[in-house]
Design a protein around this motif. Structure first.
Motif, PDB file in Angstrom:
ATOM      1  N   VAL A  18      -0.570   4.161   2.429  1.00 29.32           N
ATOM      2  CA  VAL A  18       0.733   3.658   2.006  1.00 29.32           C
ATOM      3  C   VAL A  18       0.392   3.340   0.348  1.00 29.32           C
ATOM      4  O   VAL A  18      -0.418   2.745   0.149  1.00 29.32           O
ATOM      5  N   PRO A  19       1.439   3.918  -0.280  1.00 32.19           N
ATOM      6  CA  PRO A  19       1.305   3.896  -1.988  1.00 32.19           C
ATOM      7  C   PRO A  19       1.634   2.354  -2.040  1.00 32.19           C
ATOM      8  O   PRO A  19       2.509   1.705  -1.791  1.00 32.19           O
ATOM      9  N   ASP A  20       0.933   1.862  -3.121  1.00 33.87           N
ATOM     10  CA  ASP A  20       1.047   0.665  -3.602  1.00 33.87           C
ATOM     11  C   ASP A  20       2.200   0.756  -4.801  1.00 33.87           C
ATOM     12  O   ASP A  20       1.553   0.922  -6.045  1.00 33.87           O
ATOM     13  N   LEU A  21       3.267   0.211  -4.609  1.00 37.23           N
ATOM     14  CA  LEU A  21       4.263   0.400  -5.674  1.00 37.23           C
ATOM     15  C   LEU A  21       4.237  -0.345  -6.791  1.00 37.23           C
ATOM     16  O   LEU A  21       4.402  -0.029  -7.839  1.00 37.23           O
ATOM     17  N   GLN A  22       3.612  -1.398  -6.531  1.00 39.61           N
ATOM     18  CA  GLN A  22       3.229  -2.528  -7.755  1.00 39.61           C
ATOM     19  C   GLN A  22       2.216  -2.007  -8.685  1.00 39.61           C
ATOM     20  O   GLN A  22       2.480  -1.932  -9.799  1.00 39.61           O
ATOM     21  N   ALA A  23       1.244  -1.334  -7.844  1.00 35.57           N
ATOM     22  CA  ALA A  23       0.306  -0.626  -8.970  1.00 35.57           C
ATOM     23  C   ALA A  23       0.841   0.653  -9.720  1.00 35.57           C
ATOM     24  O   ALA A  23       0.556   0.594 -10.802  1.00 35.57           O
ATOM     25  N   HIS A  28       0.610   1.755 -13.759  1.00 35.97           N
ATOM     26  CA  HIS A  28       0.572   3.383 -13.765  1.00 35.97           C
ATOM     27  C   HIS A  28      -0.511   3.974 -13.202  1.00 35.97           C
ATOM     28  O   HIS A  28      -1.165   5.083 -13.426  1.00 35.97           O
ATOM     29  N   SER A  29      -0.930   3.472 -11.787  1.00 35.96           N
ATOM     30  CA  SER A  29      -2.024   3.925 -10.967  1.00 35.96           C
ATOM     31  C   SER A  29      -1.903   5.285 -10.727  1.00 35.96           C
ATOM     32  O   SER A  29      -0.823   5.654  -9.715  1.00 35.96           O
ATOM     33  N   LEU A  30      -2.715   6.316 -10.995  1.00 37.51           N
ATOM     34  CA  LEU A  30      -2.709   7.447 -10.390  1.00 37.51           C
ATOM     35  C   LEU A  30      -2.919   7.686  -9.050  1.00 37.51           C
ATOM     36  O   LEU A  30      -2.095   8.345  -8.418  1.00 37.51           O
ATOM     37  N   PRO A  31      -3.686   7.092  -8.433  1.00 32.60           N
ATOM     38  CA  PRO A  31      -4.205   7.153  -6.830  1.00 32.60           C
ATOM     39  C   PRO A  31      -3.003   6.878  -6.259  1.00 32.60           C
ATOM     40  O   PRO A  31      -2.582   7.644  -5.095  1.00 32.60           O
ATOM     41  N   ALA A  32      -2.442   5.840  -6.576  1.00 29.17           N
ATOM     42  CA  ALA A  32      -1.129   5.266  -5.808  1.00 29.17           C
ATOM     43  C   ALA A  32      -0.077   6.456  -6.215  1.00 29.17           C
ATOM     44  O   ALA A  32       0.981   6.665  -4.996  1.00 29.17           O
ATOM     45  N   LEU A  34      -0.312   9.492  -6.584  1.00 30.45           N
ATOM     46  CA  LEU A  34      -0.593  10.814  -5.957  1.00 30.45           C
ATOM     47  C   LEU A  34      -0.301  10.673  -4.315  1.00 30.45           C
ATOM     48  O   LEU A  34       0.272  11.513  -3.781  1.00 30.45           O
ATOM     49  N   THR A  35      -0.614   9.298  -3.720  1.00 31.34           N
ATOM     50  CA  THR A  35      -0.440   9.050  -2.469  1.00 31.34           C
ATOM     51  C   THR A  35       1.287   9.240  -2.350  1.00 31.34           C
ATOM     52  O   THR A  35       1.538   9.740  -1.218  1.00 31.34           O
ATOM     53  N   LEU A  36       1.987   8.714  -2.984  1.00 31.96           N
ATOM     54  CA  LEU A  36       3.512   8.550  -2.836  1.00 31.96           C
ATOM     55  C   LEU A  36       3.871  10.061  -3.016  1.00 31.96           C
ATOM     56  O   LEU A  36       4.662  10.569  -2.068  1.00 31.96           O
ATOM     57  N   CYS A  37       3.409  10.786  -3.950  1.00 30.93           N
ATOM     58  CA  CYS A  37       3.642  12.170  -4.133  1.00 30.93           C
ATOM     59  C   CYS A  37       3.535  13.110  -2.930  1.00 30.93           C
ATOM     60  O   CYS A  37       4.111  13.713  -2.383  1.00 30.93           O
ATOM     61  N   ARG A  38       2.217  12.882  -2.236  1.00 34.33           N
ATOM     62  CA  ARG A  38       1.847  13.383  -1.216  1.00 34.33           C
ATOM     63  C   ARG A  38       2.943  13.170   0.145  1.00 34.33           C
ATOM     64  O   ARG A  38       3.132  14.021   1.112  1.00 34.33           O
ATOM     65  N   LEU A  39       3.122  11.960   0.406  1.00 36.40           N
ATOM     66  CA  LEU A  39       4.043  11.415   1.498  1.00 36.40           C
ATOM     67  C   LEU A  39       5.455  12.229   1.310  1.00 36.40           C
ATOM     68  O   LEU A  39       5.967  12.717   2.119  1.00 36.40           O
TER      69      LEU A  39
END
Length: 178
Positions: A18-23, A28-32, A34-39
């Motif tokens: 689950v992407p961390d929207l706050q991060a 500007h968290s790149l891993p979060a 990328l997770t959002l983009c993958r979903l």
């Protein structure tokens, strides 16, 4: 997004990242991100309009397509659950997943209820209209029967009057002959 996976796509969500929207918003968290983009990608290729998304992906270069396919495979590998493991997945649902599923089912039931109430009201109105029409037809039929009986009596009365007149004329003729 996870609710969409569970409710619309009927895919398990317990193993999804689950992407961390706050991060994403603050750091500007790149891993979060990328997770959002993958979903988002997986939802795009799994939804009803997936043909449009797939066509657009196929319009990209082979390298870009390859990267997108890897991202999609990462998410699909996490949600690919064997049917036998589905029961174990149901048991391991978090309270949030269970809550969202109940809320989704509840809203679907309310939506069906509203639709059924609208159909019921339409049928009720149609029934009232048909009942009124039926009553009008019955009333017209009774009036027509009453008029028919009245006309028959008039015809019978005229026939008997004509018969009386003809009888008198015949009796007068016979008297004259005598």
């Amino acid at each position: 997004m996870t609710q969409y996976f569970a409710d619309v796509l009927q895919k398990p969500t317990s193993s999804l990242d689950v992407p961390d929207l706050q991060a994403i918003a603050k750091d500007h968290s790149l891993p979060a991100t990328l997770t959002l983009c993958r979903l988002t990608l997986v939802i795009g290729v799994q939804c009803e309009k997936n043909k449009e998304f797939i066509d657009k992906i196929q319009g990209l270069s082979e390298t870009d397509q390859h990267h997108l396919m890897k991202a999609i495979e990462q998410v699909m590998a996490k949600i690919a659950v064997a049917p036998a493991a589905q029961d174990a997945l149901e048991a391991s649902m978090t309270e949030d997943d269970h809550y969202y599923r109940i809320q989704s089912e509840r809203s679907q039931i309310f939506s069906e209820k509203e639709t059924l109430e609208k159909v019921y009201q339409a049928l009720l109105e149609e029934h009232r209209t048909l009942q009124t029409t039926h009553d009008d037809v019955l009333s017209e039929r009774e009036e027509a029967q009453a008029q028919l009986q009245r006309l028959r009596r008039e015809v019978d009365t005229r026939r008997s009057e004509k018969a009386d007149v003809m009888m008198r004329a015949e009796m007068d003729r016979l008297r004259v002959e005598l």
